[in-house]
Design a protein around this motif. Sequence first.
Motif, PDB file in Angstrom:
ATOM      1  N   ASN A  16       0.824  -1.206   0.000  1.00 22.32           N
ATOM      2  CA  ASN A  16       0.000   0.000   0.000  1.00 22.32           C
ATOM      3  C   ASN A  16       0.860   1.260   0.000  1.00 22.32           C
ATOM      4  O   ASN A  16       0.588   2.205  -0.739  1.00 22.32           O
ATOM      5  N   ALA A  17       1.888   1.272   0.826  1.00 24.33           N
ATOM      6  CA  ALA A  17       2.762   2.451   0.900  1.00 24.33           C
ATOM      7  C   ALA A  17       3.462   2.689  -0.432  1.00 24.33           C
ATOM      8  O   ALA A  17       3.546   3.826  -0.904  1.00 24.33           O
ATOM      9  N   ASN A  18       3.961   1.625  -1.056  1.00 21.16           N
ATOM     10  CA  ASN A  18       4.693   1.759  -2.319  1.00 21.16           C
ATOM     11  C   ASN A  18       3.799   2.151  -3.492  1.00 21.16           C
ATOM     12  O   ASN A  18       4.274   2.728  -4.467  1.00 21.16           O
ATOM     13  N   SER A  19       2.519   1.840  -3.394  1.00 16.16           N
ATOM     14  CA  SER A  19       1.614   2.183  -4.491  1.00 16.16           C
ATOM     15  C   SER A  19       0.892   3.506  -4.247  1.00 16.16           C
ATOM     16  O   SER A  19      -0.008   3.864  -5.006  1.00 16.16           O
ATOM     17  N   GLY A  20       1.296   4.213  -3.208  1.00 18.65           N
ATOM     18  CA  GLY A  20       0.718   5.527  -2.949  1.00 18.65           C
ATOM     19  C   GLY A  20      -0.551   5.517  -2.124  1.00 18.65           C
ATOM     20  O   GLY A  20      -1.170   6.554  -1.914  1.00 18.65           O
ATOM     21  N   LYS A  21      -0.948   4.376  -1.634  1.00 18.42           N
ATOM     22  CA  LYS A  21      -2.154   4.264  -0.803  1.00 18.42           C
ATOM     23  C   LYS A  21      -1.773   4.393   0.670  1.00 18.42           C
ATOM     24  O   LYS A  21      -1.906   3.456   1.455  1.00 18.42           O
ATOM     25  N   LEU A  22      -1.294   5.589   1.019  1.00 23.66           N
ATOM     26  CA  LEU A  22      -0.779   5.790   2.379  1.00 23.66           C
ATOM     27  C   LEU A  22      -1.865   5.719   3.439  1.00 23.66           C
ATOM     28  O   LEU A  22      -1.603   5.251   4.550  1.00 23.66           O
ATOM     29  N   THR A  23      -3.059   6.145   3.123  1.00 21.33           N
ATOM     30  CA  THR A  23      -4.144   6.064   4.107  1.00 21.33           C
ATOM     31  C   THR A  23      -4.367   4.608   4.519  1.00 21.33           C
ATOM     32  O   THR A  23      -4.471   4.298   5.709  1.00 21.33           O
ATOM     33  N   GLU A  24      -4.397   3.719   3.528  1.00 20.81           N
ATOM     34  CA  GLU A  24      -4.573   2.300   3.814  1.00 20.81           C
ATOM     35  C   GLU A  24      -3.362   1.745   4.564  1.00 20.81           C
ATOM     36  O   GLU A  24      -3.509   0.962   5.501  1.00 20.81           O
ATOM     37  N   ALA A  25      -2.162   2.148   4.147  1.00 20.33           N
ATOM     38  CA  ALA A  25      -0.941   1.680   4.816  1.00 20.33           C
ATOM     39  C   ALA A  25      -0.920   2.114   6.282  1.00 20.33           C
ATOM     40  O   ALA A  25      -0.558   1.329   7.166  1.00 20.33           O
ATOM     41  N   ILE A  26      -1.329   3.344   6.545  1.00 18.78           N
ATOM     42  CA  ILE A  26      -1.346   3.853   7.926  1.00 18.78           C
ATOM     43  C   ILE A  26      -2.356   3.081   8.763  1.00 18.78           C
ATOM     44  O   ILE A  26      -2.069   2.718   9.919  1.00 18.78           O
ATOM     45  N   GLU A  27      -3.529   2.815   8.209  1.00 15.74           N
ATOM     46  CA  GLU A  27      -4.542   2.056   8.947  1.00 15.74           C
ATOM     47  C   GLU A  27      -4.042   0.651   9.269  1.00 15.74           C
ATOM     48  O   GLU A  27      -4.218   0.158  10.387  1.00 15.74           O
ATOM     49  N   LEU A  28      -3.413  -0.003   8.294  1.00 15.05           N
ATOM     50  CA  LEU A  28      -2.843  -1.330   8.537  1.00 15.05           C
ATOM     51  C   LEU A  28      -1.744  -1.265   9.588  1.00 15.05           C
ATOM     52  O   LEU A  28      -1.650  -2.138  10.458  1.00 15.05           O
ATOM     53  N   PHE A  29      -0.921  -0.232   9.506  1.00 14.62           N
ATOM     54  CA  PHE A  29       0.153  -0.043  10.476  1.00 14.62           C
ATOM     55  C   PHE A  29      -0.421   0.062  11.892  1.00 14.62           C
ATOM     56  O   PHE A  29       0.091  -0.548  12.824  1.00 14.62           O
ATOM     57  N   LYS A  30      -1.485   0.830  12.040  1.00 18.62           N
ATOM     58  CA  LYS A  30      -2.123   1.000  13.357  1.00 18.62           C
ATOM     59  C   LYS A  30      -2.705  -0.315  13.870  1.00 18.62           C
ATOM     60  O   LYS A  30      -2.703  -0.573  15.071  1.00 18.62           O
ATOM     61  N   GLU A  31      -3.215  -1.150  12.959  1.00 23.12           N
ATOM     62  CA  GLU A  31      -3.846  -2.408  13.332  1.00 23.12           C
ATOM     63  C   GLU A  31      -2.839  -3.528  13.599  1.00 23.12           C
ATOM     64  O   GLU A  31      -3.189  -4.525  14.241  1.00 23.12           O
ATOM     65  N   THR A  32      -1.626  -3.389  13.092  1.00 27.60           N
ATOM     66  CA  THR A  32      -0.632  -4.450  13.207  1.00 27.60           C
ATOM     67  C   THR A  32      -0.359  -4.761  14.672  1.00 27.60           C
ATOM     68  O   THR A  32       0.029  -3.878  15.440  1.00 27.60           O
ATOM     69  N   PRO A  33      -0.541  -6.016  15.078  1.00 28.85           N
ATOM     70  CA  PRO A  33      -0.342  -6.351  16.495  1.00 28.85           C
ATOM     71  C   PRO A  33       1.118  -6.286  16.937  1.00 28.85           C
ATOM     72  O   PRO A  33       1.409  -5.914  18.069  1.00 28.85           O
ATOM     73  N   ILE A  34       2.036  -6.651  16.040  1.00 22.91           N
ATOM     74  CA  ILE A  34       3.465  -6.622  16.374  1.00 22.91           C
ATOM     75  C   ILE A  34       4.193  -5.888  15.262  1.00 22.91           C
ATOM     76  O   ILE A  34       4.114  -6.262  14.103  1.00 22.91           O
ATOM     77  N   LYS A  35       4.905  -4.827  15.647  1.00 23.64           N
ATOM     78  CA  LYS A  35       5.658  -4.048  14.665  1.00 23.64           C
ATOM     79  C   LYS A  35       7.141  -4.383  14.786  1.00 23.64           C
ATOM     80  O   LYS A  35       7.729  -4.239  15.840  1.00 23.64           O
ATOM     81  N   CYS A  36       7.721  -4.823  13.674  1.00 24.66           N
ATOM     82  CA  CYS A  36       9.159  -5.064  13.626  1.00 24.66           C
ATOM     83  C   CYS A  36       9.786  -3.945  12.789  1.00 24.66           C
ATOM     84  O   CYS A  36       9.096  -3.071  12.277  1.00 24.66           O
ATOM     85  N   ILE A  37      11.085  -3.983  12.604  1.00 24.19           N
ATOM     86  CA  ILE A  37      11.782  -2.932  11.868  1.00 24.19           C
ATOM     87  C   ILE A  37      11.264  -2.843  10.424  1.00 24.19           C
ATOM     88  O   ILE A  37      11.176  -1.749   9.853  1.00 24.19           O
ATOM     89  N   ILE A  38      10.872  -3.957   9.845  1.00 26.56           N
ATOM     90  CA  ILE A  38      10.346  -3.947   8.471  1.00 26.56           C
ATOM     91  C   ILE A  38       9.034  -3.165   8.417  1.00 26.56           C
ATOM     92  O   ILE A  38       8.791  -2.409   7.479  1.00 26.56           O
ATOM     93  N   THR A  39       8.211  -3.329   9.419  1.00 25.83           N
ATOM     94  CA  THR A  39       6.941  -2.612   9.481  1.00 25.83           C
ATOM     95  C   THR A  39       7.179  -1.112   9.499  1.00 25.83           C
ATOM     96  O   THR A  39       6.579  -0.357   8.723  1.00 25.83           O
TER      97      THR A  39
END
Length: 116
Positions: A16-39
């Motif tokens: 999503n981030a690479n295709s310019g869909k940052l709103t979707e990427a941000i929402e997924l980021f917020k929902e991600t239960p575990i964030k690693c460095i890749i996230t």
Amino acid sequence: MPERDEFTWNTMIAANANSGKLTEAIELFKETPIKCIITWNSLISGYCRRGMEIEAFDLFWRMQFEGERPNQYTMGSVLRLCSTLGLLQIGKQVHGYVINTHFKSSDYVVTGLADM
């Protein structure tokens, strides 16, 4: 979709981030239960690609505040941010960090330094 694992979350955020869909990427980021460095790097990179440097810097600082240590890809992005925003002093501090953490031999970091 079956249960999402770390790989699936990161793939969806990066796509999503690479295709310019940052709103979707941000929402997924917020929902991600575990964030690693890749996230973190996926969203920082997405912000950088879309000219949202301030948001990328904010996320970089938040990442560290939440206990995630940057890697060579994070540092390369941050060095390019310093260059884009004309933040020479911060760029010098980041360069010092890069030297102390042995990322200085990474091609990604060297490219970021060259941009500065």
